[in-house]
Design an enzyme around this catalytic site. Sequence first.
Site, PDB file in Angstrom:
ATOM      1  CG  ASP A   1      -0.203   0.037   2.543  1.00 20.47           C
ATOM      2  OD1 ASP A   1       0.795  -0.711   2.700  1.00 20.47           O
ATOM      3  OD2 ASP A   1      -0.612   0.805   3.440  1.00 20.47           O
TER       4      ASP A   1
ATOM      5  CD  GLU B   1       4.572   0.675   6.810  1.00 19.39           C
ATOM      6  OE1 GLU B   1       5.407   1.058   7.656  1.00 19.39           O
ATOM      7  OE2 GLU B   1       4.206   1.392   5.849  1.00 19.39           O
TER       8      GLU B   1
END
Length: 377
Positions: A85, A146
């Site tokens: 991400d 994250e």
Amino acid sequence: MNPAALPFDTDAMLAGLKRWVEAESPTFDILAVNRMMDIASADLAAAGARIERIPGPPGLGDCVRAEFPHPRSGEPGILLMSHLDTVHPVGTLEKLPFRRENGRCYGPGILDMKGGAYASLEAVVQLARAGIETPLPISVLLTSDEEIGSPGTRDLIMSEARQHRYVLVPEPGKPGNGVVTGRYAIARFNLLAEGRPSHAGAALKEGRSAINAMARQLLAIEAMTDEDCTFSVGVIEGGRWVNCVPTTCRAEALSMAKRQADLDRGVERMLALSVRNPDGTRFTVTRGVTRPVWEPDEETMAVYEVAKGVARDLGFDLPHGSAGGGSDANFTGAAGIPSLDGLGLLGAGYHTLEEHIEVESLAERSRLIAGLLHRLT
């Protein structure tokens, strides 16, 4: 095995990395993150890995676990752990297109951390093509949240990490061609200001603006920053109609400290800001995701020494140190699992529209990772 002899092709690697970077994958866009996971899964499968798709946390994209064939499969081995991400919204490619110029390559998420994730995969691929078997089995974990502190994947990360002997994290390399052997502690906070409504034109004085209250608190929060603990506010949202005195305003704050005790004091200071006023207005602070401080132990430093030896054979020094900015190695390192972070690419500007890698580091860091995979026992 001399990792310098492995035939990494920078141009071919950039072509493969381009596909990853152009698959924009901001954390909160489930479909975009899953498209990125599809691409990574296909590349892992093509490299011979067995793939397991793990449904994402609520409201977030999927994760991927992959295991490469090995005679000792199932035994504790090496976990290559990355997130796919990014902080860049879909459409950032229009302002930050994938491009190579003057020894750099630009693109959203290329440094943090698609470049490092791709380099680690290429390291495994080149070892396999050369017929070089690593002493330990290799697994990969790709996660989807994250950038927001890994609230939904922390349990998965720790469950997977505890099954392995070592954790290697190809987050961006430390400036000066280094790696990361520790991380600062980080805490996130949710802020809520609650005011009192009124018509902004006809009865302004009867209202109590939640935006006004939040603004005053934000200044106070950032003024709390000192040498031991920093405080910043990065998200704010409030009001719906300009002719209404806003009754709610929300924000998110971040605090970082080199030592856990300093962060703990910072948390206490933040939570103490919660107040209910006599006129019914309120300001509330709730604690969000916290990454514990990771201080290197003997086992982490032993992994670093192996990496340092690989770097020496490749002809460069490999400094190390703790770093600000969180990573999932905060969790694994703090739990005592030997972890080495910052193995990814060199560059600058991550989280900005100048995000780039140094092209030369693509093959260099892949060789470093390949050598480390071959020497860890």
